[in-house]
Design a protein around this motif. Structure first.
Motif, PDB file in Angstrom:
ATOM      1  N   ASN A 383       0.810  -1.212   0.000  1.00  0.00           N
ATOM      2  CA  ASN A 383       0.000   0.000   0.000  1.00  0.00           C
ATOM      3  C   ASN A 383       0.847   1.269   0.000  1.00  0.00           C
ATOM      4  N   ASP A 384       2.054   1.191   0.557  1.00  0.00           N
ATOM      5  CA  ASP A 384       2.856   2.375   0.850  1.00  0.00           C
ATOM      6  C   ASP A 384       3.273   3.141  -0.403  1.00  0.00           C
ATOM      7  N   ILE A 385       3.078   4.459  -0.374  1.00  0.00           N
ATOM      8  CA  ILE A 385       3.415   5.325  -1.512  1.00  0.00           C
ATOM      9  C   ILE A 385       4.906   5.269  -1.835  1.00  0.00           C
ATOM     10  N   GLU A 386       5.755   5.165  -0.803  1.00  0.00           N
ATOM     11  CA  GLU A 386       7.203   5.117  -1.029  1.00  0.00           C
ATOM     12  C   GLU A 386       7.582   3.845  -1.784  1.00  0.00           C
ATOM     13  N   ILE A 387       7.005   2.708  -1.380  1.00  0.00           N
ATOM     14  CA  ILE A 387       7.274   1.434  -2.060  1.00  0.00           C
ATOM     15  C   ILE A 387       6.813   1.518  -3.513  1.00  0.00           C
TER      16      ILE A 387
END
Length: 557
Positions: A383-387
């Motif tokens: 889910n993470d934007i950075e990933i």
């Protein structure tokens, strides 16, 4: 050494989205947290640090705030928060809120107004610049990748965003903006909260003229121009005068790129700014020259060097915060321990290593259960934007090897910390009756709170004992730190000293046996074993054959 309640406290971080869902929508919420206060009280913690629950479009899981004085619908209502605060205070516990004031959401009313025209009264609440020769105003890079500038055609200018483009940076040069922030902080403190954890607070002052990073590349880093900037101490001293000094509260500043010298300015004994800061140096020991995603094996000598530097440089001058994981970092037992063969032993050893140092310990939710990193099959499950940004840049655009990038995500991805808390072995680990916003770690059948509470030898009860010891022995809070066996590549051992008392802390960081030899300069009449993660019967501490990931703490007199 001045005695302070926040030095003697243990803080527990709640990431609300992943903690406990009360209404079956798959998202953790405030009522869910309230339902688990007695669990936290049993653990023994003093302060809950609550990650952001403010109104937000949720581009960066709540760290993009559109209204600082309202609650995100998914998390509940202001009444729910007031109930949580009330229930904590009834049990003698405190609440520390997240303060995110380096940036807001682009959906905050200030920004909505700011971008309407160059003469709007809110224009100067943010950092706007015209482009340079058809390109961005400078070559700074966002923490999430790509340019730190976003073009807005309404006024033909760019705004600065050190994080997502939906997180425009606030302009702290503007005194009206600063007053709005201080008024908002005061409003929360008057409501009864007990402190603030301040998100990337050392980024609020940018270098005059916003110069480009040297090197000439279109997207370079630029951190030296926005970390620990020229007016940051002026702003924090003003904040302290206007707000913080008026309350008996706890403050911790997240300060990437801060040195020990910086830390002593931010968190000094005169209390002119903050109580303590979060350092990141020990979080970088397994990063190669390419940064976070450039994996390299970490070495115990590097951990010793960093931790000892922070312990000794701040001694008598500032105060340390102690942590090995949080909502932005992988799970500590997977990163620094052995989450398979020696799962329980290494989790307990790491806790011992950290909680016996000088500073305020921070426990991240699920750490007390030994929750581990997760390996999802596909990048779509994250889910993470950075990933997602990193995967797009490296694999889709950069044609890097998919599996190599996935391994980096497995090791360092922020979603490792964000999988739902594992309460029991029922479906979705008892986190929700619905579909969880992020998949549960498949190992929840074994690693969960129900199992831990039924097993007196569990990691949970070990943490409980560590916290109790801290309340019993002043030396654990206030004693000075000294490293011993500096060159040993398996054992991390140190002493704490307060008056005539000495604490001896011994930790084997390896999956092999290791010999501890007591240095000749340490004299004692009696050695009382305070805690150990293996059954003990030997009395002699001059030579100890440590088992894999064994830890022991002795009080020497």
């Amino acid at each position: 050494m001045q005695r302070k309640w926040w030095k003697e406290s243990v803080v527990y971080q709640v990431y609300p989205r992943s903690f406990k869902d009360s209404n079956g929508d798959g998202i953790g919420d405030i009522k869910g947290i309230t339902s688990k206060i007695d669990y936290l009280k049993e653990l023994g913690i003093d302060v809950i640090w609550l990650s952001p629950v403010y109104k937000s479009p949720n581009d960066d899981n709540g760290y993009d705030i559109s209204d600082y004085q309202a609650i995100m619908d998914e998390f509940g209502t202001m009444e729910d928060l007031e109930e949580l605060l009330d229930e904590l205070h009834k049990r003698g516990m405190k609440l520390m809120m997240d303060l995110v004031v380096n940036h807001s959401s682009d959906e905050h009313n200030w920004f909505v107004e700011s971008k309407k025209s160059k003469d709007n009264p809110y224009r100067d609440y943010y950092i706007w610049k015209p482009g340079e020769n058809g390109q961005e105003p400078n070559n700074w890079t966002s923490f999430f990748g790509g340019s730190a500038w976003q073009y807005d055609e309404t006024t033909d200018e760019y705004f600065l965003h050190l994080f997502s483009k939906k997180q425009p940076d606030l302009n702290w040069e503007n005194p009206k903006l600063r007053k709005e922030i201080y008024d908002m902080m005061t409003w929360w403190l008057e409501k009864g909260i007990d402190g603030f954890r301040m998100d990337v607070i050392n980024l609020i002052s940018k270098a005059d003229g916003l110069p480009s990073a040297p090197g000439g590349k279109r997207y370079d880093w630029g951190g030296e121009f926005f970390m620990n900037g020229p007016r940051v101490h002026e702003y924090l001293q003003e904040m302290n005068r206007e707000v913080l000094s008026k309350y008996d509260m706890i403050t911790v500043g997240e300060c990437p790129g801060a040195s020990t010298d910086d830390a002593i300015k931010y968190a000094n004994n005169e209390d002119t700014e903050l109580n303590m800061i979060f350092t990141f140096e020990h979080m970088d020991i397994d990063s190669g020259p390419g940064g976070k995603w450039d994996l390299k094996p970490w070495k115990l000598k590097d951990l010793k060097e960093v931790m000892t530097k922070w312990q000794k440089d701040l001694e008598g001058k500032g105060w340390n915060s102690l942590y090995l994981n949080n909502h932005d970092q992988p799970r500590m037992v997977s990163r620094f321990g052995n989450d398979e063969e020696y799962h329980d032993q290494s989790a307990k050893m790491l806790a011992t290593f950290l909680h016996m140092m000088q500073g305020t310990p921070y426990i991240y939710q699920g750490e007390e259960l030994g929750m581990t990193n997760v390996r999802f099959d596909s990048v779509e499950e994250y889910n993470d934007i950075e990933i997602k940004n990193m995967y797009r840049e490296k694999v889709i655009e950069g044609k890097e090897d998919h599996q190599k990038v996935m391994e980096a995500i497995y090791e360092k991805g922020r979603d490792n910390a964000r999988t739902p808390v594992q309460w029991d072995d029922s479906e979705n680990a008892g986190f929700t009756s619905g579909k969880p916003w992020l998949n549960v770690n498949p190992n929840y059948k074994v690693i969960n709170a129900k199992n831990a509470l039924e097993n007196k030898d569990s990691i949970f009860y070990y943490y409980q004992k560590l916290i109790q010891l801290r309340k019993e022995y002043d030396i654990i809070v206030y004693g000075t730190y000294d490293l011993i066996m500096e060159d040993d590549d398996k054992i991390y051992a140190y002493t704490r000293t307060l008056g005539e008392e000495k604490l001896l802390v011994i930790c084997n960081f390896s999956s092999e046996t290791a010999d501890f030899v007591l240095p000749e300069h340490i004299n004692y009449q009696s050695a009382n074993l305070l805690i150990s993660n293996y059954e003990q019967n030997s009395e002699d501490i001059s030579l100890i054959a440590l088992k894999p990931y064994e830890s022991r703490v002795y009080l020497l007199k």
